[in-house]
Design a protein around this motif. Structure first.
Motif, PDB file in Angstrom:
ATOM      1  N   ARG A   3       0.400   0.810 -11.377  1.00  0.00           N
ATOM      2  CA  ARG A   3       1.398  -0.232 -10.933  1.00  0.00           C
ATOM      3  C   ARG A   3       0.874  -1.643 -11.353  1.00  0.00           C
ATOM      4  O   ARG A   3       1.335  -2.261 -12.059  1.00  0.00           O
ATOM      5  N   GLU A   4      -0.575  -1.772 -11.075  1.00  0.00           N
ATOM      6  CA  GLU A   4      -1.250  -3.113 -11.458  1.00  0.00           C
ATOM      7  C   GLU A   4      -1.337  -3.128 -13.027  1.00  0.00           C
ATOM      8  O   GLU A   4      -1.119  -4.264 -13.656  1.00  0.00           O
ATOM      9  N   LYS A  38      -6.827  16.516  -1.168  1.00  0.00           N
ATOM     10  CA  LYS A  38      -7.463  15.378  -2.054  1.00  0.00           C
ATOM     11  C   LYS A  38      -6.284  14.367  -2.286  1.00  0.00           C
ATOM     12  O   LYS A  38      -6.360  13.265  -2.388  1.00  0.00           O
ATOM     13  N   TRP A  39      -5.145  15.051  -2.758  1.00  0.00           N
ATOM     14  CA  TRP A  39      -4.032  14.195  -3.527  1.00  0.00           C
ATOM     15  C   TRP A  39      -3.388  13.264  -2.254  1.00  0.00           C
ATOM     16  O   TRP A  39      -2.626  12.422  -2.835  1.00  0.00           O
ATOM     17  N   PHE A  73      -3.299  10.509  -5.077  1.00  0.00           N
ATOM     18  CA  PHE A  73      -2.135  10.110  -5.681  1.00  0.00           C
ATOM     19  C   PHE A  73      -1.662   8.692  -5.438  1.00  0.00           C
ATOM     20  O   PHE A  73      -1.450   7.934  -6.506  1.00  0.00           O
ATOM     21  N   PRO A  74      -1.605   8.081  -4.254  1.00  0.00           N
ATOM     22  CA  PRO A  74      -1.362   6.702  -4.064  1.00  0.00           C
ATOM     23  C   PRO A  74      -2.250   5.872  -4.761  1.00  0.00           C
ATOM     24  O   PRO A  74      -2.108   4.751  -5.162  1.00  0.00           O
ATOM     25  N   ARG A  75      -3.552   6.112  -4.688  1.00  0.00           N
ATOM     26  CA  ARG A  75      -4.459   5.298  -5.470  1.00  0.00           C
ATOM     27  C   ARG A  75      -4.363   5.155  -6.847  1.00  0.00           C
ATOM     28  O   ARG A  75      -4.049   4.177  -7.521  1.00  0.00           O
ATOM     29  N   THR A 130       0.979  -1.338   0.092  1.00  0.00           N
ATOM     30  CA  THR A 130      -0.125   0.142   0.114  1.00  0.00           C
ATOM     31  C   THR A 130       0.826   1.228  -0.113  1.00  0.00           C
ATOM     32  O   THR A 130       1.825   1.525   0.973  1.00  0.00           O
ATOM     33  N   LEU A 131       0.844   2.094  -1.015  1.00  0.00           N
ATOM     34  CA  LEU A 131       1.643   3.179  -1.148  1.00  0.00           C
ATOM     35  C   LEU A 131       0.889   4.611  -0.359  1.00  0.00           C
ATOM     36  O   LEU A 131      -0.301   4.552  -0.417  1.00  0.00           O
TER      37      LEU A 131
END
Length: 166
Positions: free
Chosen positions: A116-117, A103-104, A108-110, A94-95
């Motif tokens: 990535r996926e 908001k970011w 941003f990690p999402r 989890t990033l």
């Protein structure tokens, strides 16, 4: 903004705001030129509310900004294979983006994990890499590491950070 190169994703992202603004062409073009070579921090400052980007359609921007960021991040990783390998080496971790409280901080990690996926699926099967000497011992001593990836992924990550180490 086809065929316009930026040093940072943030520069490209802020430049996209100009397309959703009512700025005169000359002013917008001058800002895009600045954003092409700006650092991420400089670009973010240029794009802040009350900054030089005038007449931004904020409703349209808010609606489209996550999709714009995702496209720019995908393009960046496709152009930078070493950065992509570093991202892929995070496995299923989890990033986070803790320095941003707005908001970011969550968005941003999402987006990064989604990219990535998606890019993981586009990667050709890599030959099995040898696990660096000592990695198994580190994993045995630190069970938390298994939560973020495998020994092979951790070894691949270390190869991107320390390419000349044994």
């Amino acid at each position: 903004m086809k065929n316009v190169k930026f040093n940072t994703v943030e520069g490209a992202f802020q430049a996209m705001k100009i397309e959703k603004s009512t700025m005169p062409w000359e002013e917008g073009h001058a800002l895009i030129t600045k954003l092409q070579t700006a650092t991420g921090k400089e670009a973010k400052n240029i794009g802040r509310k009350g900054g030089p980007i005038k007449g931004l359609d904020e409703e349209a921007w808010d609606k489209d900004s996550a999709a714009i960021m995702k496209t720019l991040i995908e393009e960046s990783f496709e152009q930078n294979p070493k950065a992509l390998q570093t991202l892929l080496a995070t496995g299923n971790a989890t990033l986070t983006h803790t320095q941003d409280k707005g908001k970011w901080g969550k968005e941003f990690p999402r987006i990064l994990m989604e990219v990535r996926e998606e890019l993981r699926g586009k990667q050709p099967a890599a030959p099995a890499e040898e696990v660096k000497e000592g990695i198994s011992e580190v994993f045995n001593e630190n069970s938390e590491l298994a939560k973020i990836g495998t020994e092979e992924q951790y070894s691949a990550y270390l190869n991107t950070v320390f390419p000349d180490s044994k």
